[in-house]
Scaffold this motif. Structure first.
Motif, short mmCIF file in Angstrom:
data_model
loop_
_atom_site.label_atom_id
_atom_site.label_comp_id
_atom_site.label_asym_id
_atom_site.label_seq_id
_atom_site.Cartn_x
_atom_site.Cartn_y
_atom_site.Cartn_z
N GLY A 17 -10.94 9.90 -11.30
CA GLY A 17 -10.15 10.75 -11.84
C GLY A 17 -8.95 10.55 -10.95
N LYS A 18 -8.92 9.40 -10.12
CA LYS A 18 -7.48 9.09 -9.41
C LYS A 18 -6.70 8.11 -10.09
CE LYS A 18 -9.31 10.49 -4.75
NZ LYS A 18 -8.95 11.58 -4.63
N LYS A 19 -5.14 8.31 -10.13
CA LYS A 19 -4.53 7.47 -10.34
C LYS A 19 -3.71 6.99 -9.26
CE LYS A 19 -3.74 9.36 -14.93
NZ LYS A 19 -2.90 9.60 -16.15
N VAL A 20 -3.41 5.40 -9.20
CA VAL A 20 -2.87 4.86 -8.21
C VAL A 20 -1.99 4.02 -8.53
CG1 VAL A 20 -3.36 3.30 -6.13
CG2 VAL A 20 -5.15 4.96 -6.90
N ALA A 21 -0.70 4.03 -7.96
CA ALA A 21 0.54 3.25 -8.22
C ALA A 21 1.07 2.29 -6.99
CB ALA A 21 1.60 3.88 -8.67
N MET A 22 1.18 1.33 -6.97
CA MET A 22 1.71 0.69 -5.48
C MET A 22 3.00 0.08 -5.71
SD MET A 22 -1.74 -1.73 -5.14
CE MET A 22 -1.38 -2.48 -6.67
N TYR A 23 3.70 0.04 -4.46
CA TYR A 23 5.06 -0.69 -4.27
C TYR A 23 4.97 -1.66 -3.08
CZ TYR A 23 6.42 2.40 -0.44
OH TYR A 23 6.49 3.09 0.75
N GLY A 24 5.39 -2.68 -3.47
CA GLY A 24 5.49 -3.77 -2.15
C GLY A 24 6.71 -4.28 -1.92
N LEU A 25 6.70 -4.53 -0.47
CA LEU A 25 7.94 -5.14 -0.06
C LEU A 25 7.95 -6.55 0.22
CD1 LEU A 25 8.49 -2.03 0.33
CD2 LEU A 25 10.25 -3.08 2.15
N GLY A 26 8.69 -7.41 -0.17
CA GLY A 26 8.83 -8.91 -0.05
C GLY A 26 9.97 -9.50 0.14
N ASP A 27 10.28 -10.57 0.59
CA ASP A 27 11.42 -11.35 0.69
C ASP A 27 11.51 -12.56 -0.26
OD1 ASP A 27 13.42 -13.17 1.81
OD2 ASP A 27 13.09 -12.54 3.72
N HIS A 28 12.10 -12.45 -1.27
CA HIS A 28 12.35 -13.64 -2.20
C HIS A 28 13.04 -15.01 -1.71
CE1 HIS A 28 16.00 -12.30 -3.53
NE2 HIS A 28 16.09 -13.38 -4.05
N VAL A 29 13.68 -14.90 -0.81
CA VAL A 29 14.46 -15.79 -0.35
C VAL A 29 13.55 -16.61 0.70
CG1 VAL A 29 16.46 -16.52 1.25
CG2 VAL A 29 16.73 -14.87 -0.58
N GLU A 57 -6.70 -6.09 -5.79
CA GLU A 57 -8.30 -6.73 -5.62
C GLU A 57 -9.07 -5.66 -5.27
OE1 GLU A 57 -8.06 -10.57 -3.72
OE2 GLU A 57 -6.98 -11.37 -5.44
N ARG A 58 -8.64 -4.82 -4.15
CA ARG A 58 -9.44 -3.96 -3.55
C ARG A 58 -9.65 -2.44 -4.32
NH1 ARG A 58 -7.12 -7.15 -0.21
NH2 ARG A 58 -8.06 -7.71 1.80
N LEU A 59 -8.92 -2.67 -5.28
CA LEU A 59 -9.05 -1.18 -5.93
C LEU A 59 -9.62 -1.57 -7.49
CD1 LEU A 59 -5.71 0.21 -5.00
CD2 LEU A 59 -7.74 1.14 -4.43
N GLU A 60 -9.37 -2.67 -7.94
CA GLU A 60 -9.73 -2.94 -9.45
C GLU A 60 -11.11 -2.92 -9.96
OE1 GLU A 60 -9.45 -6.86 -10.91
OE2 GLU A 60 -10.24 -7.85 -8.77
N ASN A 61 -11.96 -2.71 -8.99
CA ASN A 61 -13.41 -2.39 -9.35
C ASN A 61 -13.97 -1.01 -8.89
OD1 ASN A 61 -14.00 -4.77 -10.60
ND2 ASN A 61 -14.46 -5.97 -8.56
N THR A 62 -12.98 -0.14 -8.55
CA THR A 62 -13.29 1.33 -8.11
C THR A 62 -13.07 2.10 -9.63
OG1 THR A 62 -10.81 1.75 -7.80
CG2 THR A 62 -12.25 1.14 -5.70
N ALA A 63 -13.44 3.05 -9.55
CA ALA A 63 -13.17 4.17 -10.83
C ALA A 63 -11.62 4.47 -11.04
CB ALA A 63 -13.92 5.50 -10.63
N ALA A 64 -10.71 4.30 -10.02
CA ALA A 64 -9.21 4.74 -9.93
C ALA A 64 -8.78 3.97 -11.35
CB ALA A 64 -8.71 4.14 -8.73
N GLU A 65 -7.82 4.70 -12.06
CA GLU A 65 -6.85 4.18 -12.82
C GLU A 65 -5.58 3.62 -12.25
OE1 GLU A 65 -4.43 5.43 -16.97
OE2 GLU A 65 -5.85 6.82 -15.84
N LEU A 66 -5.56 2.26 -12.29
CA LEU A 66 -4.14 1.69 -11.71
C LEU A 66 -2.98 1.67 -12.54
CD1 LEU A 66 -6.07 -1.28 -10.04
CD2 LEU A 66 -5.21 1.02 -9.25
#
Length: 174
Positions: free
Chosen positions: A85-97, A112-121
């Motif tokens: 029943g959980k929905k999970v979104a993510m944001y990530g910081l990176g340096d493209h330069v 990878e840590r969440l894809e096999n849980t019951a959470a909806e990504l």
């Protein structure tokens, strides 16, 4: 309407800054900011809608000598969470330069840590408008969350966050 939990780390840098931008775009009282450094599975259980914010730190991630980050410790709690029943979104910081071959890789690692849980990504983003060479944060031609480059493109953060939030409102059913 339940609050959205924004779990972020590390504290006091760009990841927290973006967490606060997201909080302001959703509006007062609609989200709760939680530093992963101080969180456990009980904190995760409080929310059905979650946003995870992390950084791809660079050399330390590819150096076996580095100390565990706040996220490394926090993910050890994931197996104790009922993700149904959980929905999970993510944001990530990176340096493209400086790190164009590893732009927002942390999105992929967390996926990878969440894809096999019951959470909806949710909250995936188009790669259009981003410059990078490679990223583990991409699957099926989309970023696995919102990429942010505060080091080189901080002028684009507000618009990118606002567009992402507008999509998340629908995906979260908020």
């Amino acid at each position: 309407m339940s609050k959205i939990g924004i779990f972020y780390g590390p504290e006091l840098g760009s990841v927290e800054k973006v967490a606060r931008v997201i909080e302001s775009k959703f509006g007062a009282g609609k989200v709760e900011l939680v530093a992963v450094k101080n969180a456990n599975e009980a904190a995760l259980q409080q929310f059905d809608k979650l946003i995870f914010g992390m950084s791809t730190i660079g050399k330390t991630n590819w150096d076996s000598e580095h100390k565990d980050t706040d996220w490394d410790v926090f993910v050890t709690h994931f197996d104790k969470v009922n993700w149904g029943g959980k929905k999970v979104a993510m944001y990530g910081l990176g340096d493209h330069v400086q790190y164009p071959q590893h732009f927002v890789d942390a999105l992929g690692w967390m996926y990878e840590r969440l894809e096999n849980t019951a959470a909806e990504l949710v909250g995936f983003c188009s790669t259009d408008g981003y410059t990078y060479e490679e990223s583990e944060g991409i699957k099926d031609g989309q970023f696995l969350g919102l990429p942010v480059d505060e080091d080189n493109e901080s002028d684009k953060t507000d618009v990118r966050v606002e567009n992402w939030i507008n999509r998340l409102i629908n995906e979260f059913g908020y």
